[in-house]
Design a protein around this motif. Structure first.
Motif, PDB file in Angstrom:
ATOM      1  N   ASN A 260       0.825  -1.208   0.000  1.00  0.00           N
ATOM      2  CA  ASN A 260       0.000   0.000   0.000  1.00  0.00           C
ATOM      3  C   ASN A 260       0.860   1.261   0.000  1.00  0.00           C
ATOM      4  O   ASN A 260       0.459   2.311   0.499  1.00  0.00           O
ATOM      5  N   GLY A 263       4.880   4.065   4.011  1.00  0.00           N
ATOM      6  CA  GLY A 263       4.207   4.860   5.029  1.00  0.00           C
ATOM      7  C   GLY A 263       4.201   4.174   6.368  1.00  0.00           C
ATOM      8  O   GLY A 263       4.748   3.082   6.534  1.00  0.00           O
ATOM      9  N   ASN A 264       3.568   4.806   7.356  1.00  0.00           N
ATOM     10  CA  ASN A 264       3.549   4.264   8.718  1.00  0.00           C
ATOM     11  C   ASN A 264       2.149   3.892   9.193  1.00  0.00           C
ATOM     12  O   ASN A 264       1.943   3.652  10.376  1.00  0.00           O
ATOM     13  N   ARG A 265       1.170   3.863   8.265  1.00  0.00           N
ATOM     14  CA  ARG A 265      -0.136   3.332   8.642  1.00  0.00           C
ATOM     15  C   ARG A 265      -0.012   1.842   8.918  1.00  0.00           C
ATOM     16  O   ARG A 265       0.958   1.185   8.516  1.00  0.00           O
ATOM     17  N   LEU A 266      -1.014   1.266   9.563  1.00  0.00           N
ATOM     18  CA  LEU A 266      -0.955  -0.150   9.899  1.00  0.00           C
ATOM     19  C   LEU A 266      -1.072  -1.050   8.669  1.00  0.00           C
ATOM     20  O   LEU A 266      -0.759  -2.241   8.744  1.00  0.00           O
ATOM     21  N   ASP A 267      -1.531  -0.508   7.547  1.00  0.00           N
ATOM     22  CA  ASP A 267      -1.575  -1.297   6.323  1.00  0.00           C
ATOM     23  C   ASP A 267      -0.379  -0.994   5.417  1.00  0.00           C
ATOM     24  O   ASP A 267      -0.366  -1.377   4.253  1.00  0.00           O
ATOM     25  N   GLN A 268       0.638  -0.318   5.980  1.00  0.00           N
ATOM     26  CA  GLN A 268       1.815   0.055   5.202  1.00  0.00           C
ATOM     27  C   GLN A 268       3.095  -0.404   5.903  1.00  0.00           C
ATOM     28  O   GLN A 268       3.099  -0.662   7.110  1.00  0.00           O
ATOM     29  N   ASN A 290      10.283   2.457  10.037  1.00  0.00           N
ATOM     30  CA  ASN A 290       9.198   2.874  10.933  1.00  0.00           C
ATOM     31  C   ASN A 290       9.529   2.619  12.399  1.00  0.00           C
ATOM     32  O   ASN A 290       8.698   2.882  13.279  1.00  0.00           O
ATOM     33  N   GLU A 302      -4.070  -5.582   7.366  1.00  0.00           N
ATOM     34  CA  GLU A 302      -3.154  -4.667   8.038  1.00  0.00           C
ATOM     35  C   GLU A 302      -2.503  -5.385   9.210  1.00  0.00           C
ATOM     36  O   GLU A 302      -2.946  -6.452   9.638  1.00  0.00           O
TER      37      GLU A 302
END
Length: 390
Positions: A260, A263-268, A290, A302
């Motif tokens: 995805n 990034g640092n989102r939970l799905d990334q 991260n 995620e």
């Protein structure tokens, strides 16, 4: 038919198609049958390498499958009385000796590979980057990056031995780049290697001084095998984890984490490195940029944060659920228990200069920790202390 044949309860007897079910192979049962080819019903022949024609318990007896012989290895399906010298070890799990919550390790390590000074001699290493511990033969396979070579080092020996000649760092098939991860193929003992700088996955046989390129144009961070013999690759620049079917060649089996974008989102993910796959095919990922270790359960969209740590390079998980990683910024090893999922506890490296740019760790069957030090050119062993558990 399909009876228990191994200490692994997920293994069973698959009958050969040509002998009326009177004999067969002891194999891991839980492959998806829809991904396997059918046999030629006239002569019970499989046109794939490293497969054999068998019946499978989830299908009717009229349909015959070409089952991969990699699912029959002694590591995957150990017999009830096992000969421990017959095949290499591929597991990175930590043994039951670690189960006591208060277990500790010696504060100072003992050097088991390399010497006081880095160098080119066979009793020296120069900036090693990754290693594999074959616990059945008590042998280390070490990617000696600074010398452009691969060496083996038997535990207790004063010198290593060349596996692949030191032809320097480069991208020819007789040279190595930056090796950030290795696993040992349970079928033939060859090394599957993540050659990050050359953007490739290669296989090195112990009988050849050249590599076989399995995948090109993939900047890998590290590798891991699950208990079905499937290979997982962290794709450093693409910020995801892919899964591959390990045969003579590699077959892509899908993206299992990330994908995805950076990034640092939970799905990334952001530059993933080390991987660990547990018996449920849940994936633990050292999410390097991260500053965290994340867990992606099988088929999840995620992950969840399992630990916070600066510059994690690897991750290992024990049978009791304790998790270990390298803190690359502070040069130390951290452990998280199931009850402590964020900060963790320093187990090695509380004092400065105990470790020198640690890049990899492994555990032997007793629970001793082996740490590969990139900076000092050594592998040090830290012995487990279980006295408090008695």
């Amino acid at each position: 038919m399909y009876a228990r044949c191994s200490t692994n309860p997920d293994c069973g007897c698959l009958p050969f198609s040509s002998v009326d079910g009177q004999s067969g192979i002891c194999a891991y049962l839980h492959l998806n049958p829809s991904t396997l080819r059918t046999c030629n019903t006239n002569n019970y022949y499989c046109d794939q390498l490293n497969t054999m024609c068998v019946h499978h318990p989830s299908l009717s007896m009229s349909r015959l499958l070409c089952y991969p012989t990699g699912m029959t290895s002694l590591d995957m399906c150990p017999p009830f009385v096992q000969n421990l010298t017959t095949s290499p070890s591929t597991t990175t799990s930590i043994p039951l000796a670690e189960l006591c919550a208060n277990v500790s390790w010696t504060k100072q390590g003992v050097t088991v590979a390399g010497s006081t000074y880095i160098g080119t001699a066979l009793n020296q290493l120069r900036n090693p980057t990754s290693f594999v511990l074959d616990s059945k033969t008590n042998t280390l396979y070490i990617a000696d990056y600074g010398n452009g070579r691969m060496v083996t080092w038997e535990l207790g020996a004063k010198n290593g031995s060349l596996v692949f000649e030191g032809n320097g760092v480069g991208n020819r098939t007789d040279k190595l780049g930056w090796i950030s991860g290795m696993v040992q193929d349970p079928n033939d003992g060859s090394l599957i290697i993540c050659d990050g700088t050359n953007r490739r996955i290669v296989r090195w046989s112990q009988h050849s001084n050249k590599s076989e390129i399995l995948i090109n144009n993939l900047h890998c961070g590290s590798l891991a095998l699950d208990n079905q013999g499937l290979l997982y690759i962290s794709e450093y620049n693409d910020h995801r984890v892919s899964r591959w079917i390990l045969r003579k060649n590699l077959t892509h089996d899908g993206i299992v984490a990330g994908n995805n974008g950076k990034g640092n989102r939970l799905d990334q993910l952001n530059n993933p490195l080390g991987l660990f796959i547990d018996h449920k095919q849940d994936i633990y990922i050292a999410d390097f940029s991260n500053d965290r270790v994340v867990k992606w359960e099988k088929d999840a969209k995620e992950g969840t944060v399992s630990g916070k740590v600066r510059w994690p390079r690897i991750v290992r998980v024990s049978q009791s659920g304790n998790m270990y990683s390298i803190d690359g910024y502070y040069n130390r090893i951290i452990r998280w228990t199931p009850e402590d999922t964020i900060d963790g506890t320093i187990i090695i490296g509380e004092k400065q200069y105990t470790l020198s740019q640690p890049h990899d760790i492994a555990f032997d069957e007793n629970g001793n920790v082996f740490v590969l030090n990139y900076g000092s050119g050594r592998v040090d062993r830290f012995d487990i202390n279980k006295s408090i558990c008695l």
